[in-house]
Design a protein around this motif. Structure first.
Motif, PDB file in Angstrom:
ATOM      1  N   VAL A   1      21.414  -0.961  -3.399  1.00 31.12           N
ATOM      2  CA  VAL A   1      21.017  -0.971  -4.808  1.00 31.12           C
ATOM      3  C   VAL A   1      20.904  -2.395  -5.326  1.00 31.12           C
ATOM      4  O   VAL A   1      19.899  -2.773  -5.954  1.00 31.12           O
ATOM      5  N   ARG A   2      21.906  -3.209  -5.040  1.00 26.79           N
ATOM      6  CA  ARG A   2      21.978  -4.551  -5.606  1.00 26.79           C
ATOM      7  C   ARG A   2      21.049  -5.542  -4.914  1.00 26.79           C
ATOM      8  O   ARG A   2      20.553  -6.488  -5.527  1.00 26.79           O
ATOM      9  N   GLY A   3      20.851  -5.360  -3.601  1.00 25.36           N
ATOM     10  CA  GLY A   3      19.993  -6.286  -2.859  1.00 25.36           C
ATOM     11  C   GLY A   3      20.688  -7.562  -2.456  1.00 25.36           C
ATOM     12  O   GLY A   3      20.038  -8.498  -1.989  1.00 25.36           O
ATOM     13  N   LEU A   4      22.007  -7.625  -2.634  1.00 27.39           N
ATOM     14  CA  LEU A   4      22.799  -8.806  -2.287  1.00 27.39           C
ATOM     15  C   LEU A   4      24.028  -8.379  -1.506  1.00 27.39           C
ATOM     16  O   LEU A   4      24.496  -7.245  -1.621  1.00 27.39           O
ATOM     17  N   ARG A   5      24.575  -9.311  -0.732  1.00 24.35           N
ATOM     18  CA  ARG A   5      25.857  -9.086  -0.104  1.00 24.35           C
ATOM     19  C   ARG A   5      26.907  -8.910  -1.202  1.00 24.35           C
ATOM     20  O   ARG A   5      26.920  -9.635  -2.193  1.00 24.35           O
ATOM     21  N   LEU A   6      27.799  -7.966  -0.989  1.00 28.99           N
ATOM     22  CA  LEU A   6      28.871  -7.758  -1.954  1.00 28.99           C
ATOM     23  C   LEU A   6      30.210  -8.211  -1.418  1.00 28.99           C
ATOM     24  O   LEU A   6      31.243  -7.865  -1.957  1.00 28.99           O
TER      25      LEU A   6
ATOM     26  N   ASP B   1      20.587  -3.395 -15.115  1.00 26.41           N
ATOM     27  CA  ASP B   1      21.398  -4.577 -14.858  1.00 26.41           C
ATOM     28  C   ASP B   1      22.038  -4.560 -13.477  1.00 26.41           C
ATOM     29  O   ASP B   1      22.555  -5.585 -13.023  1.00 26.41           O
ATOM     30  N   LEU B   2      22.025  -3.400 -12.812  1.00 30.70           N
ATOM     31  CA  LEU B   2      22.694  -3.273 -11.519  1.00 30.70           C
ATOM     32  C   LEU B   2      21.734  -3.232 -10.335  1.00 30.70           C
ATOM     33  O   LEU B   2      22.112  -3.548  -9.214  1.00 30.70           O
ATOM     34  N   VAL B   3      20.484  -2.838 -10.582  1.00 31.38           N
ATOM     35  CA  VAL B   3      19.511  -2.704  -9.491  1.00 31.38           C
ATOM     36  C   VAL B   3      18.880  -4.062  -9.178  1.00 31.38           C
ATOM     37  O   VAL B   3      18.695  -4.904 -10.072  1.00 31.38           O
ATOM     38  N   ASP B   4      18.541  -4.260  -7.918  1.00 29.93           N
ATOM     39  CA  ASP B   4      17.914  -5.491  -7.430  1.00 29.93           C
ATOM     40  C   ASP B   4      16.759  -5.904  -8.345  1.00 29.93           C
ATOM     41  O   ASP B   4      15.774  -5.167  -8.513  1.00 29.93           O
ATOM     42  N   SER B   5      16.859  -7.098  -8.945  1.00 30.90           N
ATOM     43  CA  SER B   5      15.838  -7.562  -9.890  1.00 30.90           C
ATOM     44  C   SER B   5      14.501  -7.817  -9.205  1.00 30.90           C
ATOM     45  O   SER B   5      13.456  -7.814  -9.856  1.00 30.90           O
ATOM     46  N   ARG B   6      14.511  -8.030  -7.888  1.00 33.79           N
ATOM     47  CA  ARG B   6      13.268  -8.291  -7.163  1.00 33.79           C
ATOM     48  C   ARG B   6      12.339  -7.071  -7.161  1.00 33.79           C
ATOM     49  O   ARG B   6      11.144  -7.200  -6.911  1.00 33.79           O
ATOM     50  N   LEU B   7      12.903  -5.890  -7.437  1.00 38.82           N
ATOM     51  CA  LEU B   7      12.074  -4.683  -7.483  1.00 38.82           C
ATOM     52  C   LEU B   7      11.246  -4.597  -8.760  1.00 38.82           C
ATOM     53  O   LEU B   7      10.332  -3.769  -8.852  1.00 38.82           O
TER      54      LEU B   7
END
Length: 802
Positions: free
Chosen positions: A706-711, A749-755
């Motif tokens: 969902v985030r598109g980043l390492r957590l 605010d939580l989903v990958d902004s690149r989408l």
């Protein structure tokens, strides 16, 4: 006349050879074999005739054979050790060979190796069955180089040392040797315990888990970990455990067995009747054994132990009560009522407990928690205490009541009539209760028939019959009937096979192209002689010998699911241990999800959801459906491969069992390694690990999708800036705060902004909700992968909206 005399003498000579060759022996010299078909040579018998070793089958018509050791004079031919307990061999063409290289090797029809000892480098002269029931390999001077006593299955024999590196693991059922869910072993505290380790949960049930080690009469302050059962029927252990048979004394044949129903029992053999008598057992009340009746099941006495379902539930499989019961309604958070179930309790899995609280307040606590399936209000230490239950396992009868949560639309008339044990009917309908199959009550498995040599004429007749049958079999093999069966069997067996090191070296062009590197070793691309493209993994720090490696890898080879990377075979030569997998075109998930390269293609939302669902289905199969249930122990993006259609395939499942655990070489599951940042909190405790560790890791992965980043700050790619990294706990608090604030924009605010907003809102909400549940510190609050896959599948057909 002279010709007739010569013919008669030849017959006598042949008969003498027949009798001599059929005489049982207790040893097999190097270069010799035992074959499954040849009744005259398939057994080794100990010198005192107590034990027999050879090919064993439950049913001659199945052609499934095990190489086993059993008590010769027991009526049921009781097996005490099995080499190939999870992989039977065929009734035609299988053999056990003591090779010229010194290995004892069991081969299936077609020559594939099923089991072998790790003795190929030593000077083995013979294999011998001792009076103790120990099968040993010796050199010419009589020194023992390998022994079956070091590798027990479910039984301990007198004078057999039991140490920290060994386990007694139950059978899955009375007539299946495959390992079950119950085990007896020295735990990490050096204390002998019995554990139920099933697909959905794991728990210690003996000694009493409600009191500490010392209250149970044990000690963890022992320098050694060893137990031994002596000839009198007394067991002494270094942790303080001591017990004796009720008929303690010399001259009795005994065995200590971890039975398939989860109880540890000491048996004594009646030499006259050939029947076994229980002379000690660990668990007095059978219903105290965990896992017997599964989820939503209740173990009751009528007076024998039986399984029943809760009202409005029905058995998942009436032939296997460990699978429990399923509700005949759909659970929900609203539309709730509670029904009283008298005299029922469930051990463990408490969401919380609150002291000094009223019944109505306890009821409201359960109502306010969607994960609460039932509650109990009982007096503890003089105070009314509330217990809310997140899962209903280990159900049994007691003097208190349980309040079960069900939808209001479900008629409660059935439960209103439940006033006694007899009304707790399986499936919640007819007052019918299914009996748990109890191993020690079943004395009718199969009788053992002895062959007698009646006369010279009968022997000649038997030889003629053998010759006739052999000719008949050869005829049909040549004419297709038996031959087609053999060909079909070989075809099935050849799907997973052993490769030579040279073969894989040629396939990879001397390990030229590296596909990736991980904790278990490097992966190379290769092309087999049949033009299949494969990924060859060179394993590092493998601690198993060839025997254990073959056993473990053959289990993985039988696992097949569209969301699991298929294993085609393996190589085990000297110190070389390699695995051969199907080649997956698009590499691992991390390269697509976390890459900041301008040339890389952004992973679209549809593909992300497809990956989340497929990965859940793969883990569901490992945890709940495959014959040998597997905990992955290292679920992470690097181990999720993507094919040409971006269908996920989980790799590296089961490899944690093959590689070095720690510096001390401990092999407990709790010592296996995962990847920091994806590891559940249980890794740092002494709790037995369950499938919930994979659920936690999956939760991290789905949140990363969902985030598109390492957590996790533990895992940093060179191409990702440090300031863009979010620790998992920080993200969880951030997500929970956004969800509590409400509104319509929190998901953005939580989903990958690149989408750039191109995602399905309902699917994103579902993934975040599931992810947050999966990464709960309390493993009992985490869902199963079965429920995760089901929840994701419900939203699968929704489309992306802007």
């Amino acid at each position: 006349m002279r010709a007739q005399i010569i013919f008669f003498l030849l017959i006598i000579c042949n008969f003498n050879l027949f009798v001599t060759s059929s005489k049982p022996s207790n040893y097999l010299p190097r270069g010799s074999s035992l074959t499954v078909e040849d009744a005259s040579s398939k057994h080794l018998v100990s010198p005192d005739k107590t034990f027999t070793c050879g090919f064993y089958t439950f049913n001659d018509t199945t052609h499934a054979y095990y190489f086993s050791i059993w008590y010769t004079n027991s009526k049921e031919k009781t097996v005490v050790w099995t080499a190939n307990r999870d992989k039977p061999v065929n009734g035609h063409g299988s053999r056990l060979t003591l090779t010229k290289h010194g290995s004892l090797v069991l081969t299936d029809r077609g020559g594939s190796i099923v089991w072998a000892t790790n003795t190929s480098s030593v000077a083995v002269d013979r294999v011998e069955l001792l009076n103790s029931g120990n099968l040993v390999l010796k050199n010419k001077s009589g020194k023992i180089l390998w022994k079956s006593f070091d590798f027990p299955t479910d039984t301990l024999l007198p004078n057999q040392f039991f140490t920290e590196n060994q386990k007694l693991i139950s059978r899955i059922s009375p007539q299946v040797f495959s390992p079950g869910y119950f085990s007896f072993y020295f735990d990490i505290e050096n204390v002998l315990k019995m554990v139920y380790d099933g697909p959905e949960f794991s728990s210690v049930y003996w000694p009493n888990p409600d009191i500490n080690i010392f209250q149970n009469g044990r000690t963890s302050y022992n320098g050694t970990t060893v137990a031994i059962l002596d000839d009198t029927g007394a067991l002494v252990s270094s942790d303080g455990l001591h017990f004796s048979a009720s008929d303690v004394g010399l001259g009795v044949k005994r065995r200590l067995t971890m039975d398939y129903d989860g109880n540890l029992r000491l048996f004594s053999l009646n030499d006259t009747s050939g029947l076994w008598t229980v002379t000690w057992q660990a668990v007095i009340q059978q219903c105290d054994v965990h896992g017997l009746c599964g989820r939503n099941g209740i173990c009751i006495y009528t007076p024998d132990p039986k399984c029943s379902c809760l009202p409005h539930h029905e058995p998942v499989n009436s032939n296997d009560w460990s699978k429990g019961c399923k509700p005949r309604f759909k659970r929900g958070c609203n539309d709730t009522q509670f029904i009283e179930i008298p005299h029922v309790d469930y051990d463990g899995f408490d969401l919380n407990f609150t002291r000094n609280i009223s019944f109505n307040d306890c009821r409201q606590i359960c109502l306010g928690d969607c994960h609460c399936e039932a509650f109990k209000h009982a007096i503890r230490e003089g105070l009314w205490t509330c217990y809310t239950k997140g899962d209903l396992f280990n159900g049994h009868m007691n003097d208190e009541s349980l309040y079960l949560r069900i939808p209001k639309r479900v008629k409660s008339s059935e439960s209103n009539n439940i006033l006694s044990v007899s009304r707790l009917a399986c499936g919640g309908g007819d007052p019918k209760i299914e009996l748990l199959p109890m191993l020690y009550n079943d004395a009718s498995t199969r009788s053992f028939k002895w062959a007698y040599l009646y006369s010279f004429g009968v022997a000649i007749g038997a030889i003629e019959v053998v010759l006739f049958v052999s000719s008949w079999c050869i005829f049909f093999r040549k004419h297709g009937t038996l031959g087609s069966l053999e060909e079909g069997y070989r075809t099935i067996s050849s799907q997973f096979r052993s490769f030579s090191y040279g073969e894989l070296k040629r396939a990879t062009e001397k390990f030229k192209q590296v596909l990736g590197e991980g904790g278990f070793g490097s992966v190379y691309k290769g092309v087999l002689s049949d033009e299949r493209v494969v990924a060859v993994k060179k394993l590092e720090k493998v601690v198993q010998g060839e025997e254990e490696f073959w056993a473990e890898v053959s289990t993985f080879g039988r696992i097949n699911h569209m969301n699991l990377a298929r294993m085609w075979g393996f190589c085990s030569e000297g110190i070389q241990r390699l695995l051969v997998y199907e080649y997956v075109e698009n590499g691992s998930l991390d390269k697509h999800l976390f890459s900041s390269s301008t040339t890389s293609t952004l992973l679209e939302w549809e593909k992300r959801y497809k990956i989340a669902l497929g990965t859940a289905k793969g883990l569901q199969y490992l945890h709940h459906e495959c014959l040998e249930w597997v905990i992955h122990c290292d679920v992470k993006p690097e181990n999720i491969l993507l094919d040409s259609d971006f269908e996920p395939k989980i790799s590296d499942f089961g490899l944690a069992k093959l590689c070095q655990r720690d510096s001390q070489g401990l092999s407990q599951l709790s010592m296996m390694r995962g990847t920091k940042g994806y590891m559940a909190p249980e890794w740092t405790t002494n709790l037995p690990l369950t499938s919930k560790v994979d659920v936690y890791s999956y939760g991290v992965v789905i949140l990363e999708l969902v985030r598109g980043l390492r957590l996790s700050s533990w895992v940093v790619d060179d191409n990702v800036k440090e300031e863009e990294m979010l620790k998992l706990k920080s993200f969880v608090r951030f997500a929970q705060g956004k969800m509590q604030d409400g509104g319509d924009s929190w998901i953005d605010d939580l989903v990958d902004s690149r989408l750039e907003g191109k995602f399905c809102r309902n699917q994103a909400v579902k993934m975040i909700e599931i992810g947050l549940l999966c990464v709960e510190d309390d493993r009992n609050k985490r869902p199963t992968m079965e429920s995760v896959a089901q929840a994701l599948a419900e939203c699968e057909d929704e489309v992306v909206t802007m």
